[in-house]
Design an enzyme around this catalytic site. Structure first.
Site, mmCIF file in Angstrom:
data_model
loop_
_atom_site.group_PDB
_atom_site.id
_atom_site.type_symbol
_atom_site.label_atom_id
_atom_site.label_comp_id
_atom_site.label_asym_id
_atom_site.label_seq_id
_atom_site.Cartn_x
_atom_site.Cartn_y
_atom_site.Cartn_z
ATOM 1 N N LYS A 65 2.368 -0.471 2.250
ATOM 2 C CA LYS A 65 2.805 0.876 1.918
ATOM 3 C C LYS A 65 1.601 1.804 1.821
ATOM 4 O O LYS A 65 0.508 1.318 1.502
ATOM 5 C CB LYS A 65 3.602 0.845 0.613
ATOM 6 N N ASP A 88 -0.747 7.168 -1.795
ATOM 7 C CA ASP A 88 -1.255 5.937 -2.393
ATOM 8 C C ASP A 88 -0.505 5.552 -3.653
ATOM 9 O O ASP A 88 -0.088 4.411 -3.813
ATOM 10 C CB ASP A 88 -2.741 6.082 -2.704
#
Length: 320
Positions: free
Chosen positions: A93, A174
């Site tokens: 991710k 993030d």
């Protein structure tokens, strides 16, 4: 036996490799952009094969699935490279930099009949399974609000990855991907998106606050930041009770159910060995064996979540 190849040699690649090996999964190869870094990683983790290019890794006949652990802008090209070579992909991710890139991976996976899965490891953790059971059995009533926070104190080096727009830096992609994905997981697709952000000197977002509207009037209140560590907890508020996840809702944690008078109705804490990344590996291997998609992280939802992140970026004028 499913044989894993690790694409990338950074910290997250090491963490995933350690959990794979700890729990009996087979890691046969690692690939880097340079022979020496691949060889060092292989030696450190006891991996039998190392490759000095990503092309060589995905061409390795001893590899069935590739874990993509490179910086964000490389996720899409690396995943497409592996899929074109006939390898399944588990992609870190954020899945990609934007929705269009995510759809390109989904299209390639559909065309080749291969599995592409986002490595949103939180989805498969024991406390998240219990959370969904509690919501489904009506213990907390109707869900009204999801509150989730993820903030860390990152390096202030302007050349570092988290502050570098060329590497997809900033809090949103993030850290923010966790609370956004959590809100999707609990309340489904948002019907409205609002956001407020503060930029860094390098042009990425330093902190971002997000308000999502959902069907039935439910709301998500989400925050992320990169220059100060927060509580990193989450709360799911229902009409009859609430669920609290703390600390660190996105990793193995304590789940508590509290009634309106703050009396504890349930406390759940599973024993998890390693970091907990093995659960996503198990999900990946099940999909490879039986086909289809995992209901905990359908590929179409991964693509749609990237679309929500795109909308947030539009709201805060964050451009890469």
């Amino acid at each position: 036996m499913t044989r894993w190849g690790i694409l990338g040699t950074g910290w997250i690649a090491g963490a995933m490799t350690a959990d794979l090996q700890l729990h009996g999964h087979t890691v046969t190869a690692v690939g880097s952009r340079a022979d020496d870094s691949a060889a060092r990683f292989a030696a450190a983790h006891g991996i039998p094969r190392s490759h000095g290019s990503y092309e060589a890794l995905v061409a390795d006949p001893e590899v069935d699935v590739v874990y993509i652990a490179t910086p964000h802008p490389q996720h899409a090209p690396n995943a497409l490279l592996a899929l074109a070579a006939g390898k399944h992909v588990l992609v870190e991710k954020p899945f990609t930099m934007n929705g269009a890139e995510a759809e390109s991976i989904a299209a390639a996976a559909r065309a080749t009949g291969l599995v592409a899965l986002e490595a949103m490891w939180t989805r498969w953790l024991p406390h998240m399974r219990r959370l969904h059971e509690i919501i489904a059995d009506g213990t907390i009533g109707e869900v009204r609000t999801v509150i989730a926070h993820h903030a860390q104190r990152a390096s202030a080096d302007p050349a570092g990855r988290l502050l570098n727009p060329a590497l997809g830096g900033g809090a949103l992609l993030d850290m923010g991907v966790y609370p956004v994905s959590f809100a999707w997981d609990v309340l489904g697709e948002p019907t409205a998106v609002q956001a407020l952000s503060t930029p860094t000197a390098t042009g990425v977002d330093r902190q971002t606050s997000i308000l999502l509207g959902h069907a039935g009037g439910a709301q998500s209140v989400l925050t992320c930041g990169l220059d100060g560590r927060g509580s990193n907890g989450a709360v799911v508020v229902g009409t009859e009770a609430r669920i609290e996840l703390a600390p660190f809702f996105f990793s193995p944690t304590v789940l508590r159910v509290l009634d309106p008078e703050d009396r504890e109705l349930e406390r759940f804490e599973a024993t998890v060995t390693g970091r907990g990344m093995q659960y996503q590996a198990e999900a990946m291997e099940r999909l490879i064996a039986v086909g289809g998609e995992d209901p905990r992280m359908p590929l179409a939802q991964t693509v749609a979540i990237m679309g929500t992140l795109d909308e947030i970026r539009t709201r805060i004028a964050l451009h890469y």
